[in-house]
Design a protein around this motif. Structure first.
Motif, mmCIF file in Angstrom:
data_model
loop_
_atom_site.group_PDB
_atom_site.id
_atom_site.type_symbol
_atom_site.label_atom_id
_atom_site.label_comp_id
_atom_site.label_asym_id
_atom_site.label_seq_id
_atom_site.Cartn_x
_atom_site.Cartn_y
_atom_site.Cartn_z
ATOM 1 N N CYS A 123 0.837 -1.205 0.000
ATOM 2 C CA CYS A 123 0.000 0.000 0.000
ATOM 3 C C CYS A 123 0.877 1.262 0.000
ATOM 4 N N PRO A 124 1.547 1.563 -1.107
ATOM 5 C CA PRO A 124 2.438 2.729 -1.131
ATOM 6 C C PRO A 124 1.661 4.048 -1.125
ATOM 7 N N TYR A 125 2.068 4.958 -0.252
ATOM 8 C CA TYR A 125 1.533 6.328 -0.184
ATOM 9 C C TYR A 125 0.028 6.384 0.084
ATOM 10 N N THR A 126 -0.518 5.420 0.798
ATOM 11 C CA THR A 126 -1.959 5.441 1.077
ATOM 12 C C THR A 126 -2.240 5.997 2.472
ATOM 13 N N TYR A 127 -3.366 6.702 2.601
ATOM 14 C CA TYR A 127 -3.770 7.269 3.886
ATOM 15 C C TYR A 127 -4.243 6.206 4.872
ATOM 16 N N GLY A 128 -4.571 5.034 4.354
ATOM 17 C CA GLY A 128 -5.008 3.943 5.218
ATOM 18 C C GLY A 128 -4.533 2.610 4.675
ATOM 19 N N ALA A 129 -4.134 1.714 5.565
ATOM 20 C CA ALA A 129 -3.673 0.390 5.131
ATOM 21 C C ALA A 129 -3.821 -0.600 6.270
ATOM 22 N N SER A 130 -4.075 -1.842 5.913
ATOM 23 C CA SER A 130 -4.110 -2.933 6.897
ATOM 24 C C SER A 130 -3.472 -4.149 6.264
ATOM 25 N N LEU A 131 -2.785 -4.928 7.071
ATOM 26 C CA LEU A 131 -2.129 -6.126 6.561
ATOM 27 C C LEU A 131 -2.191 -7.212 7.616
ATOM 28 N N GLN A 132 -2.727 -8.363 7.210
ATOM 29 C CA GLN A 132 -2.882 -9.501 8.112
ATOM 30 C C GLN A 132 -1.973 -10.629 7.677
ATOM 31 N N LEU A 133 -1.085 -11.025 8.559
ATOM 32 C CA LEU A 133 -0.298 -12.230 8.370
ATOM 33 C C LEU A 133 -0.872 -13.319 9.268
ATOM 34 N N GLU A 134 -0.382 -14.524 9.120
ATOM 35 C CA GLU A 134 -0.893 -15.623 9.933
ATOM 36 C C GLU A 134 -0.770 -15.335 11.424
ATOM 37 N N GLY A 135 0.302 -14.670 11.808
ATOM 38 C CA GLY A 135 0.533 -14.469 13.231
ATOM 39 C C GLY A 135 0.387 -13.058 13.751
ATOM 40 N N CYS A 136 0.109 -12.082 12.895
ATOM 41 C CA CYS A 136 0.023 -10.705 13.383
ATOM 42 C C CYS A 136 -0.718 -9.805 12.406
ATOM 43 N N TYR A 137 -1.020 -8.590 12.881
ATOM 44 C CA TYR A 137 -1.858 -7.649 12.124
ATOM 45 C C TYR A 137 -1.381 -6.230 12.385
ATOM 46 N N VAL A 138 -1.364 -5.402 11.335
ATOM 47 C CA VAL A 138 -1.021 -3.985 11.459
ATOM 48 C C VAL A 138 -2.037 -3.170 10.666
ATOM 49 N N ARG A 139 -2.468 -2.053 11.255
ATOM 50 C CA ARG A 139 -3.410 -1.173 10.559
ATOM 51 C C ARG A 139 -3.161 0.276 10.955
#
Length: 270
Positions: A123-139
């Motif tokens: 998600c380059p240069y986006t005002y919002g992003a979320s990413l879910q891996l098997e073991g963790c999450y960032v938003r």
């Protein structure tokens, strides 16, 4: 081919076979925890994009650095970067991270570091992003979403095969009913069916219950008789599978990849 060459070739095959046998034992022992946390599940990016070198980018970079630093000490944290300062409101970054409840601190930190590295690429240069891996999450977002219940569905996966076994449905429903009582992270099993569920740390216990009830209802409605299914809502998720469904298929794929690369390496070395 000379006798010496035949002996050398036979020795090579024996060494490869022995090493592959050792590798297989290693895989069976370590596969369930080795590398699984880094498996990509989904990502979401806002359509709005910020200008490079803007105040928002500075706060976003500070947020991601704080996430990596904090994950070495805690499995969950939330942040508001630039809030309450002279920074323009549109430059404020709200965000959080969370690791799966059964991960060790070191595995959590590694997973988060991987997620942070990927989120800028996805998600380059986006005002919002979320990413879910098997073991963790960032938003992260440029609007405040923290602690506000959101049960919209973000990702689902239903296995293609169908299970019509009455006993399976009974066991599955027992697991899902148990998971619905979770207040953060919970693992459950009934016979040959297993599952786990988790809410984000910014939810109250009441909101967590509401979110999980919605996730479990969607599991049943959207995935029907699937022997394995995952549903991720904005602030919680629930997953179930027939015992061995994920670990066995994943282990086989992982083992075959290792075999192909290991045979090549052994051939070159020997």
């Amino acid at each position: 081919m000379s006798k010496r060459s035949l002996q050398s070739h036979s020795t090579h095959k024996a060494i490869v076979a022995l090493r592959l046998s050792s590798l297989f034992v290693f895989l069976i022992v370590y596969y369930p925890s080795f590398g699984r946390a880094h498996i990509f599940i989904y990502a979401g990016c806002s359509q709005e994009k910020y200008v490079p070198n803007s105040p928002f980018e500075g706060n976003r970079n500070s947020f991601l650095a704080s996430v990596v630093s904090s994950s070495s000490q805690a499995a969950y944290n939330s942040f508001a970067m630039g809030n309450g300062t002279s920074t323009p409101p549109e430059a404020t970054v709200y965000g959080l991270y969370q690791c799966r409840g059964d991960l060790k601190t070191t595995d959590c930190s590694r997973c988060i570091e991987s997620a942070v590295n990927q989120i800028s690429l996805v998600c380059p240069y986006t005002y919002g992003a979320s990413l879910q891996l098997e073991g963790c999450y960032v938003r992260y977002e440029h609007i405040d979403f923290l602690g506000k219940l959101d049960t919209s569905i973000w990702y689902k996966k239903c296995s293609k095969s169908v299970n019509n076994d009455v006993e399976f449905f009974k066991r599955r429903d027992d697991v899902l009913a148990d998971l619905q009582t979770a207040v953060s992270f919970k693992v459950s099993s009934s016979g040959f069916v297993e599952g786990f569920a988790q809410c984000l740390g910014d939810l109250t216990p009441a909101d967590c219950t509401t979110c999980l009830a919605e996730a479990i209802a969607k599991l049943k409605n959207l995935c029907g008789s699937a022997p394995a299914a995952d549903v991720f809502l904005a602030q919680c998720y629930a997953r179930y599978w027939a015992s061995g469904y994920y670990d066995l298929t994943g282990a086989i794929r992982y083992f075959l990849q290792l075999i192909s690369s290991y045979i090549y390496i052994s051939y070159v070395w020997f």
